[in-house]
Design a protein around this motif. Structure first.
Motif, PDB file in Angstrom:
ATOM      1  N   SER A  19     -93.468 -87.773  92.536  1.00  0.00           N
ATOM      2  CA  SER A  19     -92.487 -88.746  93.030  1.00  0.00           C
ATOM      3  C   SER A  19     -92.977 -90.173  92.833  1.00  0.00           C
ATOM      4  O   SER A  19     -92.174 -91.088  92.632  1.00  0.00           O
ATOM      5  N   ALA A  24     -87.633 -92.205  90.830  1.00  0.00           N
ATOM      6  CA  ALA A  24     -86.346 -91.509  90.970  1.00  0.00           C
ATOM      7  C   ALA A  24     -85.580 -91.457  89.662  1.00  0.00           C
ATOM      8  O   ALA A  24     -84.389 -91.127  89.636  1.00  0.00           O
ATOM      9  N   LEU A  27     -82.692 -88.814  88.565  1.00  0.00           N
ATOM     10  CA  LEU A  27     -82.171 -88.103  89.723  1.00  0.00           C
ATOM     11  C   LEU A  27     -80.918 -88.791  90.249  1.00  0.00           C
ATOM     12  O   LEU A  27     -80.906 -90.020  90.419  1.00  0.00           O
ATOM     13  N   SER A  28     -79.906 -88.012  90.510  1.00  0.00           N
ATOM     14  CA  SER A  28     -78.692 -88.576  91.098  1.00  0.00           C
ATOM     15  C   SER A  28     -78.910 -88.794  92.589  1.00  0.00           C
ATOM     16  O   SER A  28     -79.904 -88.330  93.177  1.00  0.00           O
ATOM     17  N   ASP A  29     -77.975 -89.490  93.243  1.00  0.00           N
ATOM     18  CA  ASP A  29     -78.067 -89.683  94.693  1.00  0.00           C
ATOM     19  C   ASP A  29     -78.095 -88.343  95.419  1.00  0.00           C
ATOM     20  O   ASP A  29     -78.854 -88.143  96.368  1.00  0.00           O
ATOM     21  N   GLU A  31     -79.141 -85.454  94.274  1.00  0.00           N
ATOM     22  CA  GLU A  31     -80.434 -84.776  94.067  1.00  0.00           C
ATOM     23  C   GLU A  31     -81.533 -85.380  94.924  1.00  0.00           C
ATOM     24  O   GLU A  31     -82.396 -84.661  95.447  1.00  0.00           O
ATOM     25  N   LEU A  32     -81.511 -86.711  95.072  1.00  0.00           N
ATOM     26  CA  LEU A  32     -82.487 -87.347  95.965  1.00  0.00           C
ATOM     27  C   LEU A  32     -82.295 -86.873  97.397  1.00  0.00           C
ATOM     28  O   LEU A  32     -83.264 -86.572  98.116  1.00  0.00           O
ATOM     29  N   ARG A  35     -83.714 -83.477  97.924  1.00  0.00           N
ATOM     30  CA  ARG A  35     -85.178 -83.468  98.030  1.00  0.00           C
ATOM     31  C   ARG A  35     -85.636 -83.960  99.408  1.00  0.00           C
ATOM     32  O   ARG A  35     -86.645 -83.484  99.939  1.00  0.00           O
ATOM     33  N   VAL A  36     -84.915 -84.907  99.973  1.00  0.00           N
ATOM     34  CA  VAL A  36     -85.226 -85.340 101.340  1.00  0.00           C
ATOM     35  C   VAL A  36     -85.091 -84.174 102.307  1.00  0.00           C
ATOM     36  O   VAL A  36     -85.966 -83.923 103.150  1.00  0.00           O
TER      37      VAL A  36
END
Length: 476
Positions: A19, A24, A27-29, A31-32, A35-36
């Motif tokens: 990371s 990022a 990575l799309s919003d 996908e982020l 991951r969170v």
């Protein structure tokens, strides 16, 4: 089995490194956000594993068998050994109170609240929301606790802590209203007031009061604060409330204070380069080849601590090293135990505002600890007990903040093998005094007052006496 935890740590370390290295990018919003959530689920699962292991450790008790050998018995999940938190706390960097909460929460989760722990282990619930369930159902019987969990756990993963708390209370009111009433009464008896250091220069207060008392106190503070605020001064309403509370308290109390000035006593032999030419008080040090003058012995002097008798005005306080008058301009910051840092310029104001006495304490210039004294008796005399308590400030166990005035003064090495002297005495609260007496714990103390503990699992940690001069970090 431990290899699996090591592998999990390795994978998380790789994920973190990736990371940071790749950011990022790509990575799309959505996908982020995924991951969170995945990271939180991993944290929840790790908390469940830790709770299970803490509970298993807490279930073990040291016992002395009939043949005289020392061993252990497993008392079953839910049992909490009296000194389990003493091992868990230093390992996790927790205060004694925090470690005690951790151990008891883990023991309950692994026993009466196994369904809640299972939801954590699936990654769906964090330990804070789990603690809400445990706390709210602390006084409920096992059957009621199980029934409430059946009702609230399906929705718990999607609720905030406040929503979950409300859901538990609604379920408890339906299933066992008597338990809810008992909890209300128990909470009312557990009222209290606590103070802790805040940001530099301020302290934080926390009060727990019955609702009707709280409402009346708040109304009194708020009314006076709004009166102040209406006068058009520069205070915010929150600041005015703080001032109003202080005015209401001090208007109903008599305050007597003692101001202690810690003075560096420089012995022959030189000064470290980091301290050369300066003292922690901001005053020039004397020639290191010349012995420091000491405070005169007299009926008003005990163990190197001279007491200036009460007077009408601010007493003159003279540095034992330089002979210069100590004023607010000389003292940049004064550390008040349990309160925090007070600007030196207000010290004279404190002395002038209240009926006080001023105490001059000679300290070792290298470590900031108070000067030593010895005694032949088993029980330390009053002056030696005061010296040890002033040196230590609090209980000498890791993270314990019980004030020294409420502690036992204990021999590190038992008397008569260990002498009654400051290098062999330390302050311990009653709980950690009992912990020290357990067979698989070991304690040693150095002449400068550092205390090193060895736990039953071989961990070592060290605590230090109060650095009255603020030189420990500077000299290291």
């Amino acid at each position: 089995m431990f290899d699996r935890l090591a592998e999990a740590q390795r994978l998380l370390a790789e994920e973190f490194a990736d990371s940071r290295a790749r950011g990022a990018a790509g990575l799309s919003d959505a996908e982020l956000a995924e991951r969170v959530e995945a990271a939180q689920r991993a944290a929840n699962m790790a908390q469940a594993v830790q709770a299970q292991r803490v509970a298993q450790y807490a279930a073990r008790e040291d016992v002395r068998f009939e043949d005289g050998t020392l061993g252990q018995q497993d008392r079953g999940l839910g049992h909490v050994s009296a000194f389990a938190s003493g091992v868990v706390g230093p390992r996790l960097g927790l205060s004694p109170a925090g470690a005690d909460r951790k151990v008891h929460l883990s023991a309950r989760l692994a026993s009466r609240f196994a369904p809640t722990l299972a939801v954590m282990a699936a990654g769906d619930l964090d330990d804070y929301r789990a603690s809400v369930l445990v706390t709210e159902l602390a006084d409920a019987g096992p059957d009621v606790a199980a029934a409430v969990q059946d009702v609230v756990l399906p929705q718990a993963p999607t609720q905030t802590a406040a929503q979950l708390r409300a859901a538990v209370r609604r379920a408890l009111a339906r299933l066992d209203p008597e338990a809810l009433r008992a909890k209300v009464e128990a909470n009312r008896t557990e009222r209290g007031l606590w103070k802790r250091p805040g940001e530099p220069g301020v302290s934080e207060w926390l009060a727990v009061l019955p609702n009707e008392t709280s409402a009346a106190c708040w109304a009194a503070v708020d009314e006076l604060a709004r009166r102040y605020h209406a006068d058009g001064d520069a205070r915010t309403l929150d600041q005015a409330r703080a001032d109003a509370m202080a005015d209401l308290v001090l208007g109903s109390a008599t305050v007597t204070t003692t101001v202690t000035f810690a003075l560096p006593a420089v012995a022959p032999g030189g000064v470290p380069p980091a301290l050369e030419g300066l003292s922690p008080l901001g005053l020039p040090l004397p020639d290191p080849g010349v012995s420091s003058p000491s405070l005169p012995r007299s009926p008003a002097t005990e163990s190197g601590v001279a007491v200036v008798p009460d007077g009408v005005g601010p007493p003159d306080v003279v540095c034992a090293v330089t002979g210069e008058l100590l004023t607010g301009d000389v003292l940049p910051v004064v550390e008040v135990p349990g309160v925090g840092e007070v600007p030196g310029r207000v010290v004279r104001g404190i002395v002038a505002a209240f009926g006080t006495r001023a105490v001059l304490a000679l300290c070792d210039w290298r470590s900031g600890t108070l000067a030593s004294e010895t005694c032949e008796a088993y029980r330390p005399p009053a002056w030696l007990e005061r010296l040890v308590k002033a040196r230590d400030g609090t209980c000498r166990f890791f993270g314990c903040t019980v004030p020294a005035r409420r502690c036992d003064v204990d021999h590190v090495v038992a008397h008569p093998r260990g002498p009654t002297e400051v290098e062999n005495l330390m302050c311990l609260c009653r709980h950690h005094h009992r912990l020290k007496q357990q067979e698989r714990w070991a304690v040693r103390m150095t002449p400068d007052g550092a205390v090193t503990w060895t736990t039953p699992v071989g961990d070592e940690f060290t605590t230090w006496p109060v650095d009255h001069l603020g030189v420990r970090d500077l000299a290291s």
